[in-house]
Design a protein around this motif. Structure first.
Motif, PDB file in Angstrom:
ATOM      1  N   SER A 297       0.833  -1.166  -0.214  1.00 50.20           N
ATOM      2  CA  SER A 297      -0.025  -0.095  -0.107  1.00 50.20           C
ATOM      3  C   SER A 297       1.034   1.037  -0.007  1.00 50.20           C
ATOM      4  O   SER A 297       2.022   1.194   0.486  1.00 50.20           O
ATOM      5  N   THR A 298       0.402   2.474  -0.544  1.00 50.47           N
ATOM      6  CA  THR A 298       1.186   3.596  -0.325  1.00 50.47           C
ATOM      7  C   THR A 298       1.166   4.037   0.981  1.00 50.47           C
ATOM      8  O   THR A 298       2.011   5.074   1.407  1.00 50.47           O
TER       9      THR A 298
ATOM     10  N   LEU B 282       2.974  -0.503  -4.595  1.00 52.55           N
ATOM     11  CA  LEU B 282       2.026   0.139  -3.826  1.00 52.55           C
ATOM     12  C   LEU B 282       1.019   0.701  -4.262  1.00 52.55           C
ATOM     13  O   LEU B 282       1.015   1.608  -5.185  1.00 52.55           O
ATOM     14  N   PRO B 283      -0.304   0.005  -4.494  1.00 56.46           N
ATOM     15  CA  PRO B 283      -1.425   0.611  -4.945  1.00 56.46           C
ATOM     16  C   PRO B 283      -2.065   1.836  -4.274  1.00 56.46           C
ATOM     17  O   PRO B 283      -2.071   1.772  -3.145  1.00 56.46           O
ATOM     18  N   GLY B 284      -2.337   2.851  -4.908  1.00 52.27           N
ATOM     19  CA  GLY B 284      -3.101   3.889  -4.721  1.00 52.27           C
ATOM     20  C   GLY B 284      -4.707   3.621  -4.857  1.00 52.27           C
ATOM     21  O   GLY B 284      -4.908   2.434  -4.606  1.00 52.27           O
TER      22      GLY B 284
ATOM     23  N   GLU C 251      -4.130  -1.785 -14.865  1.00 51.29           N
ATOM     24  CA  GLU C 251      -2.953  -0.933 -14.893  1.00 51.29           C
ATOM     25  C   GLU C 251      -1.897  -1.260 -13.747  1.00 51.29           C
ATOM     26  O   GLU C 251      -0.478  -1.426 -13.862  1.00 51.29           O
ATOM     27  N   PHE C 252      -2.404  -1.531 -12.564  1.00 49.23           N
ATOM     28  CA  PHE C 252      -1.596  -2.215 -11.538  1.00 49.23           C
ATOM     29  C   PHE C 252      -0.954  -3.440 -11.779  1.00 49.23           C
ATOM     30  O   PHE C 252       0.110  -3.639 -11.550  1.00 49.23           O
ATOM     31  N   GLY C 253      -1.778  -4.306 -12.415  1.00 56.12           N
ATOM     32  CA  GLY C 253      -1.247  -5.768 -12.882  1.00 56.12           C
ATOM     33  C   GLY C 253      -0.087  -5.522 -13.519  1.00 56.12           C
ATOM     34  O   GLY C 253       0.794  -6.447 -13.787  1.00 56.12           O
ATOM     35  N   ALA C 254      -0.044  -4.558 -14.643  1.00 54.10           N
ATOM     36  CA  ALA C 254       0.987  -4.605 -15.620  1.00 54.10           C
ATOM     37  C   ALA C 254       2.257  -4.021 -15.151  1.00 54.10           C
ATOM     38  O   ALA C 254       3.343  -4.575 -15.237  1.00 54.10           O
ATOM     39  N   ALA C 255       2.090  -3.304 -13.792  1.00 57.51           N
ATOM     40  CA  ALA C 255       3.284  -3.020 -13.003  1.00 57.51           C
ATOM     41  C   ALA C 255       4.208  -4.324 -12.550  1.00 57.51           C
ATOM     42  O   ALA C 255       5.307  -4.486 -12.320  1.00 57.51           O
TER      43      ALA C 255
ATOM     44  N   ASN D  46      10.141   0.308  -3.386  1.00 60.67           N
ATOM     45  CA  ASN D  46       8.619   0.495  -3.430  1.00 60.67           C
ATOM     46  C   ASN D  46       8.275   1.343  -4.483  1.00 60.67           C
ATOM     47  O   ASN D  46       8.509   2.524  -4.646  1.00 60.67           O
ATOM     48  N   LEU D  47       7.380   0.654  -5.237  1.00 62.85           N
ATOM     49  CA  LEU D  47       6.782   1.349  -6.537  1.00 62.85           C
ATOM     50  C   LEU D  47       5.435   1.866  -6.355  1.00 62.85           C
ATOM     51  O   LEU D  47       4.579   0.759  -6.312  1.00 62.85           O
ATOM     52  N   PRO D  48       5.298   3.132  -6.142  1.00 62.29           N
ATOM     53  CA  PRO D  48       3.565   3.331  -6.133  1.00 62.29           C
ATOM     54  C   PRO D  48       3.167   3.475  -7.372  1.00 62.29           C
ATOM     55  O   PRO D  48       3.786   3.560  -8.353  1.00 62.29           O
TER      56      PRO D  48
END
Length: 262
Positions: free
Chosen positions: A144-145, A186-188, A231-235, A251-253
């Protein structure tokens, strides 16, 4: 750019819905065999039938409660008797119940640590030897962010997500020399059932219409909208790929620019 995961096997936790499902879907699209993990066997069966098989991928599922650490150990140990190497581990579990830290029951904190921290440690200890032997491994933790900026009203989540992030950074330093990377994504604010539940609760507590509250939340994001699970899954899938071999311990937001710190 080498994004090919053909011949690799990925164990993706929380894969029957939300961000876990989106991540598993994208990893399968890169050619990996996916073992989907969650508690609901029937939902898992439907889930793996939706994954891409155009490169001959074979997908499986494992019904498992991540809060039961003994069950996790036995199930993953048994899995490794038939699948020798798991090249990719995506740690992901449903968020703990929201609420202020001061009102949080200690039993809920213990359960969250078992689910998010202890189970991740058990799976890594079982799976990493195979990664070392293969000379390739990816561990990606969906957190998480709040790792960078704690979120009001998510006391337990703030606590355990930070613990996972520090666990991951420590592990990243220890095993990078074996061709294994460990990273956190880290999903927003992303359009999932979890976010809908949290926003609904917050809107009720503040006596604000839910739709107005959602619009207000989206307006505070520099991108001007909520994120989509894909979009999150692609990261996540990119960090699992050979192309990301020198990205380790980060940590990738993925939050549309919302997090206020670097």
């Amino acid at each position: 750019m080498n994004l090919d995961l053909t011949g690799k096997t990925a164990l993706v936790c929380g894969a029957s819905q939300g961000l876990g499902l989106a991540s598993a879907t994208e990893i399968a699209l890169l050619g990996a065999n996916v073992i989907a993990v969650s508690r609901n066997k029937e939902k898992l069966q439907r889930t793996i039938e939706s994954f891409d098989t155009s490169r001959g991928q074979q997908h499986h599922f494992l019904a498992l409660d991540l809060s039961n650490t003994e069950e996790v150990k036995q199930a993953v140990s048994g899995l490794l008797q038939t699948i020798n190497t798991i090249h990719i581990l995506v740690n992901n579990a449903g968020g703990p119940p929201p609420g202020p830290m001061i009102d949080t029951n200690a039993a809920e904190i213990e359960k969250a640590f078992r689910t998010h921290v202890i189970s991740s440690q058990i799976m890594a200890q079982l799976i990493v030897p195979g990664m070392k032997a293969a000379g390739f491994g990816r561990i990606v933790n969906i957190v998480s962010t709040s790792v960078k900026q704690p979120i009001n009203g998510l006391g337990i989540s703030n606590l355990v997500r930070a613990a996972v992030a520090n666990w991951a950074k420590t592990l990243a330093n220890e095993i990078a020399g074996f061709g294994i990377t460990v990273n956190n994504v880290l999903p927003g604010s992303t359009n999932t059932q979890r976010l809908d539940s949290v926003l609904s609760k917050q809107a009720t507590e503040q006596h604000i219409n839910k739709e107005d509250f959602i619009r207000k939340t989206a307006a505070a994001i520099p991108a001007g909208r909520m994120g989509e699970p894909s979009e999150f899954g692609a990261a996540v899938a990119f960090l699992c790929s050979p192309a990301a071999s020198y990205i380790n311990g980060i940590n990738l937001p993925v939050d549309g620019g919302k997090t206020g710190c670097l």
